[in-house]
Design a protein around this motif. Structure first.
Motif, short mmCIF file in Angstrom:
data_model
loop_
_atom_site.label_atom_id
_atom_site.label_comp_id
_atom_site.label_asym_id
_atom_site.label_seq_id
_atom_site.Cartn_x
_atom_site.Cartn_y
_atom_site.Cartn_z
N ARG A 35 30.19 -12.29 61.59
CA ARG A 35 30.13 -11.51 60.36
C ARG A 35 31.53 -11.05 59.95
NH1 ARG A 35 25.72 -9.06 63.45
NH2 ARG A 35 23.69 -9.75 62.63
N GLU A 222 18.63 -20.74 66.18
CA GLU A 222 18.20 -19.77 65.18
C GLU A 222 18.20 -18.35 65.75
OE1 GLU A 222 17.71 -20.23 61.94
OE2 GLU A 222 18.38 -22.28 62.31
N ARG A 226 20.18 -15.31 64.01
CA ARG A 226 19.53 -14.05 63.61
C ARG A 226 20.21 -12.85 64.26
NH1 ARG A 226 14.72 -17.13 63.87
NH2 ARG A 226 14.49 -16.61 66.07
N SER A 230 23.15 -13.10 60.89
CA SER A 230 22.35 -12.70 59.71
C SER A 230 22.80 -11.34 59.22
CB SER A 230 20.86 -12.65 60.06
OG SER A 230 20.41 -13.94 60.43
#
Length: 231
Positions: A35, A222, A226, A230
């Motif tokens: 991020r 995934e 997440r 995400s």
């Protein structure tokens, strides 16, 4: 080719990197993902000698980088494309490319034709000022400027940021060609997972200044996305 061990960095009392371990093997294309604000750009600036480190080890092809300046790292064969491109807006395209030649010996100070082959728009716009180019064209110019060094390791920081989709695809194709055909080792910081999957063979995930996962691209599950990527 590049080995980082227990790397720590801080701004005053604010710690930004925490015992970072990272390996980039010769011939790999590695993507560092995470991020915004987790320390990715800080890590690259440490690798390039643009920020001091508190402790740890950075070794490129057997040379310890910790005390070496940015110019020597370029001469060792590390090309760097910074976030935001950082081209010289008042210099022409040709002059921007020639700036990168200063780190080379005098007999090598010629812009390789490969740069114009990879990015034909730069050949068409050699006499245009850098500031007159579109964002995508400026990004191609920034990559071309790094490539004039004929680097063994190419480091790119967010090469798709603010770029139109067709240019993103072109840049991805160029990175794949540099890595797979010309055997250039690549380390790319990127947030767009589709682009990461297009170009990379391995990945590392960074969170709060630390590497928390990594491996072959097939291991980018995934669940990891997440948990760490995400919004």
């Amino acid at each position: 080719m590049l080995r980082v061990r227990t790397l720590n960095q801080s701004y005053g009392q604010s710690r930004t990197l925490w015992d970072v371990d990272l390996d980039v093997e010769t011939g790999a294309c590695v993507s560092l993902i995470g991020r915004n604000g987790v320390g990715k750009t800080t890590l690259l600036k440490c690798l390039m000698g643009l920020l001091p480190i508190d402790s740890g080890e950075m070794v490129f092809d057997g040379t310890e980088l910790g005390s070496e300046g940015a110019a020597l790292r370029a001469r060792l064969g590390i090309g760097y494309v910074p976030q935001g491109r950082m081209i010289f807006p008042l210099l022409t395209v040709a002059e921007n490319l020639e700036v990168g030649l200063g780190a080379l010996s005098r007999d090598r100070r010629t812009v390789p034709e490969l740069v114009y082959e990879l990015f034909p728009v730069l050949a068409d716009m050699r006499t245009r000022r850098g500031g007159d180019l579109s964002g995508g064209q400026q990004q191609q110019l920034a990559i071309g400027r790094a490539l004039v060094l004929d680097p063994r390791l190419l480091i790119l920081d967010e090469p798709t940021e603010g770029i139109q989709p067709n240019i993103v695809t072109q840049i991805g194709d160029v990175i794949v060609r540099l890595n797979q055909e010309l055997r250039m080792t690549v380390l790319v910081v990127e947030q767009k997972l589709a682009f990461v999957r297009q170009v990379a063979t391995r990945f590392f995930v960074m969170t709060k200044g630390a590497i928390v996962a990594g491996g072959p691209l097939d291991d980018l599950t995934e669940d990891l996305i997440r948990e760490h990527l995400s919004v």
